[in-house]
Scaffold this motif. Structure first.
Motif, mmCIF file in Angstrom:
data_model
loop_
_atom_site.group_PDB
_atom_site.id
_atom_site.type_symbol
_atom_site.label_atom_id
_atom_site.label_comp_id
_atom_site.label_asym_id
_atom_site.label_seq_id
_atom_site.Cartn_x
_atom_site.Cartn_y
_atom_site.Cartn_z
ATOM 1 N N ARG A 150 0.826 -1.199 0.000
ATOM 2 C CA ARG A 150 0.000 0.000 0.000
ATOM 3 C C ARG A 150 0.863 1.252 0.000
ATOM 4 O O ARG A 150 0.599 2.193 -0.701
ATOM 5 C CB ARG A 150 -0.916 0.021 1.244
ATOM 6 N N GLY A 193 -1.056 7.350 4.571
ATOM 7 C CA GLY A 193 -1.868 8.345 3.862
ATOM 8 C C GLY A 193 -1.571 9.757 4.337
ATOM 9 O O GLY A 193 -1.465 10.684 3.534
ATOM 10 N N ARG A 231 2.406 16.121 -0.152
ATOM 11 C CA ARG A 231 1.705 16.763 -1.277
ATOM 12 C C ARG A 231 1.342 18.201 -0.937
ATOM 13 O O ARG A 231 1.526 19.112 -1.738
ATOM 14 C CB ARG A 231 0.447 15.961 -1.604
ATOM 15 N N LEU A 276 0.909 4.009 -2.848
ATOM 16 C CA LEU A 276 0.585 5.404 -2.556
ATOM 17 C C LEU A 276 1.706 6.322 -3.012
ATOM 18 O O LEU A 276 1.471 7.374 -3.564
ATOM 19 C CB LEU A 276 0.351 5.588 -1.053
ATOM 20 N N LEU A 290 1.499 6.762 -6.635
ATOM 21 C CA LEU A 290 0.363 7.627 -6.934
ATOM 22 C C LEU A 290 0.726 9.083 -6.673
ATOM 23 O O LEU A 290 0.421 9.968 -7.460
ATOM 24 C CB LEU A 290 -0.803 7.195 -6.052
ATOM 25 N N LEU A 324 1.814 10.978 2.942
ATOM 26 C CA LEU A 324 1.745 11.388 1.538
ATOM 27 C C LEU A 324 0.981 12.691 1.372
ATOM 28 O O LEU A 324 1.331 13.531 0.550
ATOM 29 C CB LEU A 324 1.096 10.278 0.703
ATOM 30 N N SER A 349 -0.195 15.368 -10.881
ATOM 31 C CA SER A 349 0.325 16.707 -11.091
ATOM 32 C C SER A 349 -0.793 17.696 -10.806
ATOM 33 O O SER A 349 -1.963 17.363 -10.831
ATOM 34 C CB SER A 349 0.835 16.869 -12.518
#
Lengths: 432, 91
Positions: free
Chosen positions: A8, A421, A428, A12, A15, A424, A20
């Protein structure tokens, strides 16, 4: 290691890399201020400060000064010891900040801040003028606190408290250790970067040792009397690593009353005040810390070694036009974490925009959430909501925050997934 | 996915009040965990203001069980949660 969490996590990560985002499309306002804000330091705090400033007011020119072309995140770096990630997955760069948000990137290091003339000098010789300066220099180590240990010692006894080559060195030493070896993790007194980090690290190393070198042992020598999420960690260690039995993989010792007084580098032996000797095949010495060099040399620190700030704006108590955020700044009781740095940076950016546009400072909230993995399928968390109290100091909002429910196995599995999660998402939000 | 949230945050848009900026100061922190489109943690862009407000109030009162959000929702007044929900739901 081909377990669910690893798959996972890598999924992730893939991903994350593939997505973008045209952030410029999101900038909907632009003042005529033409002000220039310089941000020093491209870690989590500096990156999101620069990005948020541009999002809030595209009329502001923002320059981010950071010598490294890419940044290896400390969050997530403990997961490397369990084989759940690697340096590549932990690496981020500044291309999106530059291309999508119009942030001017200067790949250089700051040699001096001239607060009177409001400019910073970089190693390349340029002087960069600013209207407001946001400093996010992170931490430096105090190398002189343990006789026998110094900056060069970190090449033999890695701290791995700034992710990168140090993380890999520690991993290599653990992998090269004999089955039955001892890993010592030395933890400083607070405040330091990432309060639960040493205990997640012990967990991740134990997870790997349990499978590959099960006769080995981890000893945590802690300058504190208690630690973050202690009950949750100890319950996890009992469940997974035999904590509380004679064969425990992890042994935690508070040495608050019996501090370390020396290191014998030849034999890898630490000595305590009472004369106890603790020898390890691997010594992960995490030294005490202070604000990064440029903050200290710019007169932004007090006797504690950290930067006192007026919390609502992040303004330095020593320079009206300089703001300090992240681990270098004193935002206690907010812990020094990447998540908190992100929250501090957003509050600071709102304040900077208000000040540059002659508006009143908004009341702000800060948020901290911190996940730790005990195993790839056992996650725990702590959260805190903070705002200014009646005395205008930062206070934790009563009734909110706190740690995961003890003994909730279903929640522990969920929180292991949320840890990946949330990591990430934070990357981001900050760099993407 | 987060473009919608990002599109939200222009500070100097006409008529924006101090109260709106203070709501923004709370809402920006939601993105720390809800910015990436992972299956673990959902983004908020498909939820209406009413849905977000109901969920936040239910987290706050422990009507809606969850691992983390009940601990966070208790940090804000009902009015603050409603303002945040309106802010996020508009975008």
């Amino acid at each position: 290691m081909a377990d669910w969490s690893r798959r996972r996590f890598l999924q992730l990560a893939g991903l994350s890399g593939a997505a973008s985002l045209n952030g410029c499309a999101g900038i909907v306002s632009k003042s005529n201020s033409k002000a220039h804000v310089v941000v020093v330091g491209g870690g989590f705090g500096g990156a999101i400060a620069a990005k948020t400033l541009r999002q809030l007011d595209a009329g502001i020119k923002v320059t981010l000064i950071e010598p490294k072309a890419s940044y290896i995140t400390c969050p997530g770096s403990n997961w490397l010891f369990a084989g759940l990630t690697n340096i590549k997955n932990l690496s981020v760069d500044y291309r999106a900040l530059s291309a999508d948000y119009g942030i001017n990137l200067v790949s250089d290091s700051v040699t001096r801040v001239d607060a009177e003339r409001r400019r910073v000098m970089v190693a390349g010789g340029e002087a960069i003028a600013y209207d407001r300066l946001v400093m996010a220099p992170g931490i430096d180590f105090r190398w002189d606190t343990l006789p026998g240990y110094g900056e060069a010692s970190a090449q033999i006894f890695p701290h791995a408290w700034q992710a990168g080559p140090q993380t890999l060195l520690l991993q290599q030493q653990i992998q090269a250790m004999n089955d039955g070896g001892v890993v010592v993790i030395s933890v400083p007194a607070e405040p330091y970067r990432c309060p639960p980090g040493p205990y997640e690290r012990a967990s991740m190393i134990a997870w790997w040792l349990k499978q590959h070198k099960p006769k080995s042992k981890i000893i945590i020598l802690d300058a504190k009397r208690s630690f973050s999420k202690q009950k949750l960690f100890e319950a996890g260690w009992a469940k997974h690593f035999g904590c509380g039995t004679a064969n425990s993989l992890i042994e935690w010792q508070s040495i608050a009353d019996n501090p370390l007084v020396g290191l014998d580098a030849q034999t890898g032996t630490l000595t305590t005040d009472f004369g106890d000797k603790i020898r390890g095949q691997v010594l992960n010495i995490i030294p005490p810390q202070q604000a990064g060099r440029i903050a200290r040399e710019s007169g932004l620190t007090d006797a504690s070694g950290w930067c006192p700030v007026e919390p609502q704006s992040g303004r330095s108590k020593f320079h009206e036009t300089i703001h300090v955020i992240g681990d270098a700044a004193h935002y206690a009781p907010i812990p020094k974490s990447a998540f908190a740095a992100n929250s501090e940076a957003k509050a600071c950016a709102l304040a900077v925009v208000a000040l540059l546009n002659g508006r009143p400072l908004p009341e702000v909230h800060w948020l901290n959430t911190c996940y730790s993995l005990i195993t790839p399928r056992h996650g725990i968390s702590v959260a805190g909501v903070y705002k200014l109290d009646a005395e205008r100091n930062i206070g934790m909002v009563k009734g909110a925050g706190g740690v995961s429910r003890l003994g909730d196995e279903q929640a522990a599995i969920l929180e292991a997934g949320y840890a990946g999660g949330a990591y990430l998402s934070l990357v981001r939000d900050s760099f993407g | 996915m987060i473009r919608l949230v990002i599109a939200a945050i222009g500070l100097l848009a006409a008529g924006i009040s101090l109260a709106e900026i203070e709501t923004q100061a709370i809402a920006l922190n939601c993105r720390n965990c809800h910015a990436a489109d992972s299956s673990e943690i959902p983004t908020l862009t498909n939820l209406s203001a009413e849905q977000i407000n109901r969920m936040l109030l239910d987290y706050k009162s422990d009507k809606l069980p969850a691992t983390l959000m009940p601990r966070i929702a208790k940090g804000y007044s009902d009015e603050e949660l409603k303002a945040v929900a309106d802010y996020l739901g508009r975008r």
